[in-house]
Design a protein around this motif. Sequence first.
Motif, PDB file in Angstrom:
ATOM      1  N   TYR A  59       0.723  -1.190   0.051  1.00  0.00           N
ATOM      2  CA  TYR A  59       0.090  -0.011   0.021  1.00  0.00           C
ATOM      3  C   TYR A  59       0.845   1.159   0.011  1.00  0.00           C
ATOM      4  O   TYR A  59       2.026   1.456   0.612  1.00  0.00           O
ATOM      5  N   PHE A  60       0.236   2.253  -0.680  1.00  0.00           N
ATOM      6  CA  PHE A  60       1.019   3.336  -0.826  1.00  0.00           C
ATOM      7  C   PHE A  60       0.189   4.579  -0.281  1.00  0.00           C
ATOM      8  O   PHE A  60      -1.061   4.528  -0.668  1.00  0.00           O
ATOM      9  N   TYR A  61       0.773   5.310   0.879  1.00  0.00           N
ATOM     10  CA  TYR A  61      -0.035   6.311   1.645  1.00  0.00           C
ATOM     11  C   TYR A  61       0.247   7.789   1.294  1.00  0.00           C
ATOM     12  O   TYR A  61       1.592   8.155   0.958  1.00  0.00           O
ATOM     13  N   TRP A  62      -0.644   8.698   1.638  1.00  0.00           N
ATOM     14  CA  TRP A  62      -0.347  10.073   1.808  1.00  0.00           C
ATOM     15  C   TRP A  62      -1.427  10.599   2.750  1.00  0.00           C
ATOM     16  O   TRP A  62      -2.236   9.900   3.090  1.00  0.00           O
ATOM     17  N   HIS A  63      -0.982  11.851   3.140  1.00  0.00           N
ATOM     18  CA  HIS A  63      -1.751  12.533   4.237  1.00  0.00           C
ATOM     19  C   HIS A  63      -1.983  13.952   3.870  1.00  0.00           C
ATOM     20  O   HIS A  63      -0.962  14.506   2.964  1.00  0.00           O
ATOM     21  N   ALA A  64      -2.785  14.689   4.280  1.00  0.00           N
ATOM     22  CA  ALA A  64      -3.097  16.117   4.043  1.00  0.00           C
ATOM     23  C   ALA A  64      -4.383  16.505   4.915  1.00  0.00           C
ATOM     24  O   ALA A  64      -4.602  15.589   5.897  1.00  0.00           O
ATOM     25  N   HIS A  65      -4.451  17.767   4.793  1.00  0.00           N
ATOM     26  CA  HIS A  65      -5.827  18.363   5.604  1.00  0.00           C
ATOM     27  C   HIS A  65      -6.841  17.654   5.471  1.00  0.00           C
ATOM     28  O   HIS A  65      -7.090  17.165   4.372  1.00  0.00           O
ATOM     29  N   SER A  66      -7.716  17.196   6.191  1.00  0.00           N
ATOM     30  CA  SER A  66      -8.991  16.165   5.981  1.00  0.00           C
ATOM     31  C   SER A  66      -9.909  16.674   5.009  1.00  0.00           C
ATOM     32  O   SER A  66     -10.668  15.926   4.504  1.00  0.00           O
ATOM     33  N   LYS A  67      -9.936  17.923   4.752  1.00  0.00           N
ATOM     34  CA  LYS A  67     -10.639  18.567   3.662  1.00  0.00           C
ATOM     35  C   LYS A  67      -9.964  18.922   2.559  1.00  0.00           C
ATOM     36  O   LYS A  67     -10.373  19.525   1.235  1.00  0.00           O
ATOM     37  N   ALA A  68      -8.656  18.589   2.440  1.00  0.00           N
ATOM     38  CA  ALA A  68      -7.867  18.845   1.225  1.00  0.00           C
ATOM     39  C   ALA A  68      -8.139  18.112  -0.190  1.00  0.00           C
ATOM     40  O   ALA A  68      -8.881  17.073   0.040  1.00  0.00           O
ATOM     41  N   ARG A  69      -8.049  18.602  -1.024  1.00  0.00           N
ATOM     42  CA  ARG A  69      -8.632  17.981  -2.427  1.00  0.00           C
ATOM     43  C   ARG A  69      -8.057  16.881  -2.620  1.00  0.00           C
ATOM     44  O   ARG A  69      -8.750  15.708  -3.094  1.00  0.00           O
ATOM     45  N   ASN A  70      -6.787  16.372  -2.485  1.00  0.00           N
ATOM     46  CA  ASN A  70      -6.273  15.169  -2.837  1.00  0.00           C
ATOM     47  C   ASN A  70      -6.465  14.071  -1.740  1.00  0.00           C
ATOM     48  O   ASN A  70      -6.204  13.057  -1.867  1.00  0.00           O
ATOM     49  N   VAL A  71      -7.330  14.399  -0.620  1.00  0.00           N
ATOM     50  CA  VAL A  71      -7.952  13.644   0.530  1.00  0.00           C
ATOM     51  C   VAL A  71      -9.239  13.334   0.165  1.00  0.00           C
ATOM     52  O   VAL A  71      -9.945  12.282   0.035  1.00  0.00           O
ATOM     53  N   LYS A  72     -10.111  14.510  -0.069  1.00  0.00           N
ATOM     54  CA  LYS A  72     -11.533  14.345   0.128  1.00  0.00           C
ATOM     55  C   LYS A  72     -11.978  14.230  -1.265  1.00  0.00           C
ATOM     56  O   LYS A  72     -12.916  13.558  -1.389  1.00  0.00           O
ATOM     57  N   GLY A  73     -11.386  14.836  -2.339  1.00  0.00           N
ATOM     58  CA  GLY A  73     -11.741  14.733  -3.627  1.00  0.00           C
ATOM     59  C   GLY A  73     -12.269  13.523  -4.224  1.00  0.00           C
ATOM     60  O   GLY A  73     -13.348  12.813  -4.513  1.00  0.00           O
ATOM     61  N   PRO A  74     -11.203  12.479  -4.174  1.00  0.00           N
ATOM     62  CA  PRO A  74     -11.605  11.095  -4.677  1.00  0.00           C
ATOM     63  C   PRO A  74     -12.333  10.283  -3.675  1.00  0.00           C
ATOM     64  O   PRO A  74     -13.005   9.474  -4.320  1.00  0.00           O
ATOM     65  N   ILE A  75     -12.605  10.587  -2.735  1.00  0.00           N
ATOM     66  CA  ILE A  75     -13.774   9.854  -1.799  1.00  0.00           C
ATOM     67  C   ILE A  75     -14.997  10.584  -2.079  1.00  0.00           C
ATOM     68  O   ILE A  75     -15.965   9.442  -2.121  1.00  0.00           O
ATOM     69  N   ASP A  76     -15.136  11.802  -2.250  1.00  0.00           N
ATOM     70  CA  ASP A  76     -16.595  12.378  -2.645  1.00  0.00           C
ATOM     71  C   ASP A  76     -16.704  11.794  -3.763  1.00  0.00           C
ATOM     72  O   ASP A  76     -18.353  11.746  -4.145  1.00  0.00           O
ATOM     73  N   GLU A  77     -16.055  11.871  -4.682  1.00  0.00           N
ATOM     74  CA  GLU A  77     -16.389  11.582  -6.309  1.00  0.00           C
ATOM     75  C   GLU A  77     -15.275  10.292  -6.741  1.00  0.00           C
ATOM     76  O   GLU A  77     -14.274  10.537  -7.322  1.00  0.00           O
ATOM     77  N   PRO A  78     -15.858   9.259  -6.431  1.00  0.00           N
ATOM     78  CA  PRO A  78     -14.850   7.937  -6.467  1.00  0.00           C
ATOM     79  C   PRO A  78     -14.291   7.749  -7.816  1.00  0.00           C
ATOM     80  O   PRO A  78     -14.996   7.809  -8.730  1.00  0.00           O
ATOM     81  N   GLN A  79     -12.944   7.951  -7.853  1.00  0.00           N
ATOM     82  CA  GLN A  79     -12.352   7.803  -9.224  1.00  0.00           C
ATOM     83  C   GLN A  79     -11.008   7.396  -9.232  1.00  0.00           C
ATOM     84  O   GLN A  79     -10.273   7.737  -7.947  1.00  0.00           O
ATOM     85  N   LYS A  80     -10.269   6.946  -9.976  1.00  0.00           N
ATOM     86  CA  LYS A  80      -8.864   6.611  -9.936  1.00  0.00           C
ATOM     87  C   LYS A  80      -7.978   7.926  -9.808  1.00  0.00           C
ATOM     88  O   LYS A  80      -8.358   8.681 -10.634  1.00  0.00           O
ATOM     89  N   VAL A  81      -6.858   7.747  -8.964  1.00  0.00           N
ATOM     90  CA  VAL A  81      -6.020   8.836  -9.181  1.00  0.00           C
ATOM     91  C   VAL A  81      -4.686   8.393  -9.877  1.00  0.00           C
ATOM     92  O   VAL A  81      -4.461   7.185 -10.028  1.00  0.00           O
ATOM     93  N   CYS A  82      -3.823   9.203 -10.645  1.00  0.00           N
ATOM     94  CA  CYS A  82      -2.692   8.841 -10.916  1.00  0.00           C
ATOM     95  C   CYS A  82      -1.591   9.650 -10.326  1.00  0.00           C
ATOM     96  O   CYS A  82      -1.544  10.782 -10.079  1.00  0.00           O
ATOM     97  N   ILE A  83      -0.549   8.817  -9.833  1.00  0.00           N
ATOM     98  CA  ILE A  83       0.680   9.284  -9.110  1.00  0.00           C
ATOM     99  C   ILE A  83       1.847   9.112  -9.690  1.00  0.00           C
ATOM    100  O   ILE A  83       2.004   7.974 -10.169  1.00  0.00           O
ATOM    101  N   ASN A  84       2.855  10.024  -9.732  1.00  0.00           N
ATOM    102  CA  ASN A  84       3.887  10.076 -10.115  1.00  0.00           C
ATOM    103  C   ASN A  84       5.035  10.360  -9.273  1.00  0.00           C
ATOM    104  O   ASN A  84       4.928  11.131  -8.334  1.00  0.00           O
TER     105      ASN A  84
END
Length: 215
Positions: A59-84
Amino acid sequence: MSDTLETPLSKVKRGPNRAQYDKKTALEIIDAALMCHIAQTKNGQAFVTPTCHWREGDYFYWHAHSKARNVKGPIDEPQKVCINISLLDGLVLARSAMHHSVNYRSVTLFGMPELIEDKDEKVRQFKIFLDKISSGRWEQLRPINDNEIKATGLVRIKIEEASVKFRGEPPIDDPEDYNWPVWAGVIPMERTWGGAQTDPKQDNIYPAARPPEAF
């Protein structure tokens, strides 16, 4: 998890000769880097967010403010992310401008983010992250409190769809250019941490404190 990370989505189309899909190589690059860039879309607009990352197992982890786009966004609108994740290893100076390049290692991951909400698991992962930056420092710090835990979002994706690209070689010039009278070769990138700079507010409080080893 399979030993190969290749899928129709992760398969490299441009420069496939520099690509591979070996899990072991991908994990080594992920662990060697501290920062990544997370790409996602919202209402048709693309966003890229730099952040620090860490890994535990598959598993690959990251963190941010609980309301940050890269935390909240993919959960509110489920979709794959791309990470480099990219590591620059050297400048490749050729005999012509168009054959200049860089030596590098890069991993591109795809995955559906999973929000981690269990308090104990969040704290355990925060410790793993801090140990990556400075091993043993967690135990020396003021304990994390409930407000901090709640305010920090934690997300992970499973490492099962990815590609690795890399270059690690001298310049490749056109045959007729090899006798051109200019230096050609590789200037390696050397990564070192500078001397620790103590917080000036600490001098009178903990004069005997010593800086820790860095990541």
